[in-house]
Design a protein around this motif. Structure first.
Motif, PDB file in Angstrom:
ATOM      1  N   LEU A  72      -6.530   5.130   1.624  1.00 48.99           N
ATOM      2  CA  LEU A  72      -7.644   6.181   1.804  1.00 48.99           C
ATOM      3  C   LEU A  72      -7.874   6.966   3.255  1.00 48.99           C
ATOM      4  CD1 LEU A  72     -10.267   4.193  -0.185  1.00 48.99           C
ATOM      5  CD2 LEU A  72      -8.517   5.928  -1.156  1.00 48.99           C
ATOM      6  N   SER A  73      -7.826   6.134   4.278  1.00 52.97           N
ATOM      7  CA  SER A  73      -8.010   6.669   5.619  1.00 52.97           C
ATOM      8  C   SER A  73      -7.895   5.596   6.636  1.00 52.97           C
ATOM      9  CB  SER A  73      -9.287   7.187   5.877  1.00 52.97           C
ATOM     10  OG  SER A  73     -10.324   6.177   5.920  1.00 52.97           O
ATOM     11  N   VAL A  74      -7.566   5.953   8.061  1.00 48.36           N
ATOM     12  CA  VAL A  74      -7.588   4.829   9.114  1.00 48.36           C
ATOM     13  C   VAL A  74      -9.208   4.331   9.209  1.00 48.36           C
ATOM     14  CG1 VAL A  74      -7.096   4.740  11.576  1.00 48.36           C
ATOM     15  CG2 VAL A  74      -5.706   6.110  10.057  1.00 48.36           C
ATOM     16  N   ALA A  75      -8.985   3.059   9.471  1.00 48.02           N
ATOM     17  CA  ALA A  75     -10.365   2.183   9.791  1.00 48.02           C
ATOM     18  C   ALA A  75     -10.308   1.934  11.199  1.00 48.02           C
ATOM     19  CB  ALA A  75     -10.317   1.046   9.020  1.00 48.02           C
TER      20      ALA A  75
ATOM     21  N   LEU B  91       0.797  -1.168  -0.043  1.00 42.95           N
ATOM     22  CA  LEU B  91       0.083   0.005  -0.046  1.00 42.95           C
ATOM     23  C   LEU B  91       0.851   1.126   0.120  1.00 42.95           C
ATOM     24  CD1 LEU B  91      -2.713  -1.087   2.594  1.00 42.95           C
ATOM     25  CD2 LEU B  91      -2.656  -1.481   0.052  1.00 42.95           C
ATOM     26  N   TYR B  92       0.291   2.383  -0.382  1.00 40.39           N
ATOM     27  CA  TYR B  92       1.274   3.568  -0.538  1.00 40.39           C
ATOM     28  C   TYR B  92       0.447   4.799   0.375  1.00 40.39           C
ATOM     29  CZ  TYR B  92       3.047   1.160  -4.141  1.00 40.39           C
ATOM     30  OH  TYR B  92       3.926   0.163  -4.898  1.00 40.39           O
ATOM     31  N   GLY B  93       1.002   5.686   0.973  1.00 40.54           N
ATOM     32  CA  GLY B  93       0.619   6.584   1.585  1.00 40.54           C
ATOM     33  C   GLY B  93       1.641   7.206   2.513  1.00 40.54           C
ATOM     34  N   ASN B  94       1.127   8.358   3.587  1.00 42.56           N
ATOM     35  CA  ASN B  94       2.202   8.910   4.252  1.00 42.56           C
ATOM     36  C   ASN B  94       1.432   8.956   5.669  1.00 42.56           C
ATOM     37  OD1 ASN B  94       4.409   9.445   2.663  1.00 42.56           O
ATOM     38  ND2 ASN B  94       2.997  10.897   1.711  1.00 42.56           N
ATOM     39  N   GLY B  95       2.209   8.910   6.708  1.00 47.03           N
ATOM     40  CA  GLY B  95       1.833   9.116   8.083  1.00 47.03           C
ATOM     41  C   GLY B  95       1.153   8.084   8.651  1.00 47.03           C
ATOM     42  N   TYR B  96       1.637   6.805   8.552  1.00 46.11           N
ATOM     43  CA  TYR B  96       0.739   5.599   8.917  1.00 46.11           C
ATOM     44  C   TYR B  96       1.795   4.746   9.794  1.00 46.11           C
ATOM     45  CZ  TYR B  96      -3.138   6.988   5.815  1.00 46.11           C
ATOM     46  OH  TYR B  96      -3.962   7.843   5.472  1.00 46.11           O
ATOM     47  N   SER B  97       1.294   3.900  10.675  1.00 45.88           N
ATOM     48  CA  SER B  97       2.504   3.344  11.362  1.00 45.88           C
ATOM     49  C   SER B  97       1.900   1.674  11.491  1.00 45.88           C
ATOM     50  CB  SER B  97       2.631   3.705  12.765  1.00 45.88           C
ATOM     51  OG  SER B  97       1.544   3.727  13.357  1.00 45.88           O
ATOM     52  N   ALA B  98       2.908   0.996  11.702  1.00 46.95           N
ATOM     53  CA  ALA B  98       2.606  -0.453  11.915  1.00 46.95           C
ATOM     54  C   ALA B  98       1.663  -0.705  12.952  1.00 46.95           C
ATOM     55  CB  ALA B  98       4.012  -1.527  12.108  1.00 46.95           C
ATOM     56  N   GLY B  99       0.614  -1.644  12.786  1.00 49.67           N
ATOM     57  CA  GLY B  99      -0.370  -2.019  13.819  1.00 49.67           C
ATOM     58  C   GLY B  99      -1.569  -1.371  13.328  1.00 49.67           C
ATOM     59  N   GLN B 100      -1.811  -0.243  12.584  1.00 46.31           N
ATOM     60  CA  GLN B 100      -2.850   0.487  12.272  1.00 46.31           C
ATOM     61  C   GLN B 100      -3.709  -0.348  11.291  1.00 46.31           C
ATOM     62  OE1 GLN B 100      -1.339   4.338  11.123  1.00 46.31           O
ATOM     63  NE2 GLN B 100      -2.868   5.340  12.459  1.00 46.31           N
ATOM     64  N   THR B 101      -5.195   0.087  11.237  1.00 41.70           N
ATOM     65  CA  THR B 101      -6.007  -0.511  10.190  1.00 41.70           C
ATOM     66  C   THR B 101      -6.486   0.318   9.786  1.00 41.70           C
ATOM     67  OG1 THR B 101      -6.655  -2.308  11.861  1.00 41.70           O
ATOM     68  CG2 THR B 101      -8.043  -1.987   9.936  1.00 41.70           C
ATOM     69  N   VAL B 102      -6.287   0.153   8.285  1.00 39.95           N
ATOM     70  CA  VAL B 102      -6.702   1.167   7.452  1.00 39.95           C
ATOM     71  C   VAL B 102      -7.662   0.867   6.365  1.00 39.95           C
ATOM     72  CG1 VAL B 102      -4.625   2.406   7.560  1.00 39.95           C
ATOM     73  CG2 VAL B 102      -4.815   0.550   5.717  1.00 39.95           C
ATOM     74  N   TYR B 103      -8.265   1.547   5.478  1.00 39.70           N
ATOM     75  CA  TYR B 103      -9.017   1.423   4.528  1.00 39.70           C
ATOM     76  C   TYR B 103      -8.228   1.821   3.125  1.00 39.70           C
ATOM     77  CZ  TYR B 103     -13.418   1.784   7.080  1.00 39.70           C
ATOM     78  OH  TYR B 103     -14.410   1.473   7.894  1.00 39.70           O
ATOM     79  N   TYR B 104      -8.171   1.104   2.172  1.00 41.57           N
ATOM     80  CA  TYR B 104      -7.593   1.373   0.760  1.00 41.57           C
ATOM     81  C   TYR B 104      -7.940   1.125  -0.425  1.00 41.57           C
ATOM     82  CZ  TYR B 104      -6.568  -3.802   0.267  1.00 41.57           C
ATOM     83  OH  TYR B 104      -6.938  -5.198  -0.023  1.00 41.57           O
ATOM     84  N   ASP B 105      -7.554   1.686  -1.461  1.00 41.47           N
ATOM     85  CA  ASP B 105      -7.993   1.378  -2.852  1.00 41.47           C
ATOM     86  C   ASP B 105      -7.655   0.133  -3.387  1.00 41.47           C
ATOM     87  OD1 ASP B 105      -9.218   1.625  -5.425  1.00 41.47           O
ATOM     88  OD2 ASP B 105      -7.955   3.361  -5.971  1.00 41.47           O
ATOM     89  N   VAL B 106      -8.592  -0.916  -3.828  1.00 44.56           N
ATOM     90  CA  VAL B 106      -7.968  -2.012  -4.179  1.00 44.56           C
ATOM     91  C   VAL B 106      -7.193  -2.064  -5.524  1.00 44.56           C
ATOM     92  CG1 VAL B 106      -8.841  -4.320  -4.868  1.00 44.56           C
ATOM     93  CG2 VAL B 106      -9.821  -3.298  -3.205  1.00 44.56           C
TER      94      VAL B 106
END
Length: 77
Positions: free
Chosen positions: A64-67, A43-58
């Motif tokens: 897209l955002s944190v889930a 996945l691609y993006g900025n400002g996230y860290s390991a362990g976070q759950t996220v929404y992504y564009d398949v």
């Protein structure tokens, strides 16, 4: 806005899925595991860290955002 533009806005939404970030790579990408099937995805993006759950564009792999960290259930329509 005309009807054609309204119609396109309905169907040009990203195909969204949920994944948990496993590792942050140095180039702005993340290794993640899908919550539904357990497959690894890049996945691609900025400002996230390991362990976070996220929404992504398949289709493109963009985060897209944190889930919320909740159980996810897909229901076919």
């Amino acid at each position: 806005m005309n009807i054609y533009q309204q119609f396109n806005q309905l169907f040009n939404q990203p195909n969204r899925a949920v994944a948990q970030i496993i590792a942050k790579n140095g180039n702005g990408s993340y290794l993640a595991r899908t919550t539904q099937a357990g497959n690894e995805v890049l996945l691609y993006g900025n400002g996230y860290s390991a362990g976070q759950t996220v929404y992504y564009d398949v289709g493109g792999g963009a985060i897209l955002s944190v889930a919320p960290d909740l159980a996810v259930q897909d229901i076919g329509v």
